[in-house]
Design a protein around this motif. Structure first.
Motif, PDB file in Angstrom:
ATOM      1  N   LEU A  74      30.579  54.528 -30.772  1.00 41.72           N
ATOM      2  CA  LEU A  74      29.264  53.927 -30.536  1.00 41.72           C
ATOM      3  C   LEU A  74      29.367  52.435 -30.255  1.00 41.72           C
ATOM      4  CD1 LEU A  74      27.076  55.767 -33.185  1.00 41.72           C
ATOM      5  CD2 LEU A  74      27.157  56.146 -30.719  1.00 41.72           C
ATOM      6  N   ASN A  75      30.293  51.749 -30.904  1.00 42.26           N
ATOM      7  CA  ASN A  75      30.466  50.318 -30.659  1.00 42.26           C
ATOM      8  C   ASN A  75      30.999  50.076 -29.247  1.00 42.26           C
ATOM      9  OD1 ASN A  75      30.404  47.568 -31.405  1.00 42.26           O
ATOM     10  ND2 ASN A  75      32.617  47.632 -31.709  1.00 42.26           N
ATOM     11  N   GLN A  76      31.874  50.956 -28.771  1.00 38.73           N
ATOM     12  CA  GLN A  76      32.358  50.823 -27.406  1.00 38.73           C
ATOM     13  C   GLN A  76      31.232  51.016 -26.391  1.00 38.73           C
ATOM     14  OE1 GLN A  76      35.397  50.053 -26.029  1.00 38.73           O
ATOM     15  NE2 GLN A  76      36.035  49.510 -28.081  1.00 38.73           N
ATOM     16  N   ARG A  77      30.292  51.877 -26.715  1.00 35.17           N
ATOM     17  CA  ARG A  77      29.198  52.179 -25.782  1.00 35.17           C
ATOM     18  C   ARG A  77      28.071  51.163 -25.862  1.00 35.17           C
ATOM     19  NH1 ARG A  77      26.500  52.665 -21.914  1.00 35.17           N
ATOM     20  NH2 ARG A  77      25.074  54.351 -21.505  1.00 35.17           N
ATOM     21  N   PHE A  78      27.659  50.812 -27.095  1.00 34.44           N
ATOM     22  CA  PHE A  78      26.458  49.985 -27.259  1.00 34.44           C
ATOM     23  C   PHE A  78      26.751  48.548 -27.693  1.00 34.44           C
ATOM     24  CE2 PHE A  78      24.981  54.370 -28.057  1.00 34.44           C
ATOM     25  CZ  PHE A  78      24.109  54.467 -26.981  1.00 34.44           C
ATOM     26  N   HIS A  79      28.010  48.194 -27.944  1.00 40.09           N
ATOM     27  CA  HIS A  79      28.431  46.826 -28.264  1.00 40.09           C
ATOM     28  C   HIS A  79      27.667  46.245 -29.462  1.00 40.09           C
ATOM     29  CE1 HIS A  79      30.678  47.015 -24.593  1.00 40.09           C
ATOM     30  NE2 HIS A  79      29.586  47.284 -23.915  1.00 40.09           N
ATOM     31  N   PHE A  80      27.738  46.927 -30.597  1.00 34.37           N
ATOM     32  CA  PHE A  80      27.139  46.409 -31.826  1.00 34.37           C
ATOM     33  C   PHE A  80      27.809  45.107 -32.241  1.00 34.37           C
ATOM     34  CE2 PHE A  80      26.555  51.102 -32.697  1.00 34.37           C
ATOM     35  CZ  PHE A  80      25.230  51.108 -32.274  1.00 34.37           C
ATOM     36  N   VAL A  81      29.130  45.084 -32.119  1.00 33.67           N
ATOM     37  CA  VAL A  81      29.905  43.893 -32.436  1.00 33.67           C
ATOM     38  C   VAL A  81      30.469  43.376 -31.123  1.00 33.67           C
ATOM     39  CG1 VAL A  81      31.891  42.990 -33.691  1.00 33.67           C
ATOM     40  CG2 VAL A  81      30.486  44.776 -34.717  1.00 33.67           C
ATOM     41  N   GLN A  82      30.297  42.089 -30.881  1.00 35.72           N
ATOM     42  CA  GLN A  82      30.745  41.520 -29.619  1.00 35.72           C
ATOM     43  C   GLN A  82      32.257  41.600 -29.504  1.00 35.72           C
ATOM     44  OE1 GLN A  82      28.762  38.062 -28.519  1.00 35.72           O
ATOM     45  NE2 GLN A  82      30.068  37.621 -26.772  1.00 35.72           N
ATOM     46  N   ARG A  83      32.725  41.922 -28.311  1.00 35.57           N
ATOM     47  CA  ARG A  83      34.154  42.102 -28.075  1.00 35.57           C
ATOM     48  C   ARG A  83      34.783  40.763 -27.702  1.00 35.57           C
ATOM     49  NH1 ARG A  83      34.852  46.863 -23.919  1.00 35.57           N
ATOM     50  NH2 ARG A  83      36.886  45.894 -23.973  1.00 35.57           N
ATOM     51  N   VAL A  84      35.329  40.093 -28.682  1.00 37.68           N
ATOM     52  CA  VAL A  84      36.042  38.840 -28.436  1.00 37.68           C
ATOM     53  C   VAL A  84      37.335  38.862 -29.230  1.00 37.68           C
ATOM     54  CG1 VAL A  84      33.971  37.477 -27.983  1.00 37.68           C
ATOM     55  CG2 VAL A  84      34.838  37.632 -30.300  1.00 37.68           C
ATOM     56  N   TRP A  85      38.282  38.071 -28.798  1.00 30.95           N
ATOM     57  CA  TRP A  85      39.535  37.962 -29.527  1.00 30.95           C
ATOM     58  C   TRP A  85      39.360  36.969 -30.654  1.00 30.95           C
ATOM     59  CZ3 TRP A  85      43.853  40.226 -30.566  1.00 30.95           C
ATOM     60  CH2 TRP A  85      44.877  39.509 -31.172  1.00 30.95           C
ATOM     61  N   VAL A  86      39.749  37.365 -31.839  1.00 29.52           N
ATOM     62  CA  VAL A  86      39.703  36.471 -32.987  1.00 29.52           C
ATOM     63  C   VAL A  86      41.142  36.131 -33.333  1.00 29.52           C
ATOM     64  CG1 VAL A  86      38.982  36.204 -35.370  1.00 29.52           C
ATOM     65  CG2 VAL A  86      37.605  37.565 -33.807  1.00 29.52           C
ATOM     66  N   GLY A  87      41.551  34.916 -33.008  1.00 23.16           N
ATOM     67  CA  GLY A  87      42.898  34.476 -33.288  1.00 23.16           C
ATOM     68  C   GLY A  87      42.925  33.605 -34.531  1.00 23.16           C
ATOM     69  N   VAL A  88      44.098  33.344 -35.024  1.00 21.16           N
ATOM     70  CA  VAL A  88      44.258  32.496 -36.191  1.00 21.16           C
ATOM     71  C   VAL A  88      45.063  31.280 -35.769  1.00 21.16           C
ATOM     72  CG1 VAL A  88      45.168  32.350 -38.525  1.00 21.16           C
ATOM     73  CG2 VAL A  88      44.212  34.488 -37.706  1.00 21.16           C
ATOM     74  N   GLY A  89      44.500  30.089 -35.920  1.00 19.89           N
ATOM     75  CA  GLY A  89      45.205  28.859 -35.594  1.00 19.89           C
ATOM     76  C   GLY A  89      45.092  28.500 -34.127  1.00 19.89           C
ATOM     77  N   ASP A  90      45.544  27.323 -33.809  1.00 25.22           N
ATOM     78  CA  ASP A  90      45.470  26.828 -32.438  1.00 25.22           C
ATOM     79  C   ASP A  90      46.568  27.416 -31.560  1.00 25.22           C
ATOM     80  OD1 ASP A  90      43.315  25.256 -33.117  1.00 25.22           O
ATOM     81  OD2 ASP A  90      44.565  23.520 -33.636  1.00 25.22           O
ATOM     82  N   ASP A  91      47.669  27.833 -32.160  1.00 26.02           N
ATOM     83  CA  ASP A  91      48.801  28.310 -31.380  1.00 26.02           C
ATOM     84  C   ASP A  91      48.734  29.807 -31.082  1.00 26.02           C
ATOM     85  OD1 ASP A  91      49.822  25.764 -31.462  1.00 26.02           O
ATOM     86  OD2 ASP A  91      50.959  26.143 -33.294  1.00 26.02           O
TER      87      ASP A  91
END
Length: 149
Positions: A74-91
């Motif tokens: 359902l998340n793939q179809r209706f995008h409940f949570v926005q699809r972004v990359w969550v990285g850790v740190g600047d590097d």
């Protein structure tokens, strides 16, 4: 001090051990050792395992797996949570967001939830048959007639 690499390594070891433990517990629902503790286990060997807590935990786990898979679809179809990359740190390097092409790797896992629910239901049926065996029914007329011939 822990580094990111050591934390990642321990996290992967923990996930591997957890998935192996859950898989072995699922096998316990099918095999005989899932109803009785093996004799080689000290102090507990030979004791029967109560069916109710086993079935409750298995049904809860199977339902949770089904809910996670349904949420993913359902998340793939209706995008409940926005699809972004969550990285850790600047590097942290930017990676493309995984989409439907990753589904082929996880598709077999979608069957685990419903199969655990089916196996837990069968385990409950088998455990109640052992405790309350089927009563001997009186013979039917056809059986009596066949016996007299």
């Amino acid at each position: 001090m822990f580094t990111d690499d050591s934390v990642t390594t321990w996290y992967m070891i923990f996930l591997s051990a957890l998935s192996m433990g859950l898989a072995l517990s699922t096998l316990g629902l099918v095999h005989r050792w899932g109803q009785q503790v093996p004799h080689w286990v000290p102090r507990l060997g030979g004791r029967s395992i109560p069916a109710r807590p086993v079935v409750i935990v298995a049904l809860a786990g199977g339902s949770l797996l089904v809910a996670i898979c349904v949420y993913f679809v359902l998340n793939q179809r209706f995008h409940f949570v926005q699809r972004v990359w969550v990285g850790v740190g600047d590097d942290e390097p930017a990676h493309p967001v995984p989409g439907w092409e990753v589904l082929r790797y996880y598709a077999p896992l979608t069957a685990w939830g419903p199969l655990v629910i089916a196996v837990a239901s069968d385990y409950r049926r088998r455990a109640t048959q052992v405790r309350f065996p089927a009563r001997k029914r009186p013979p039917t007329r056809n059986q009596i007639a066949a016996k007299d011939r």
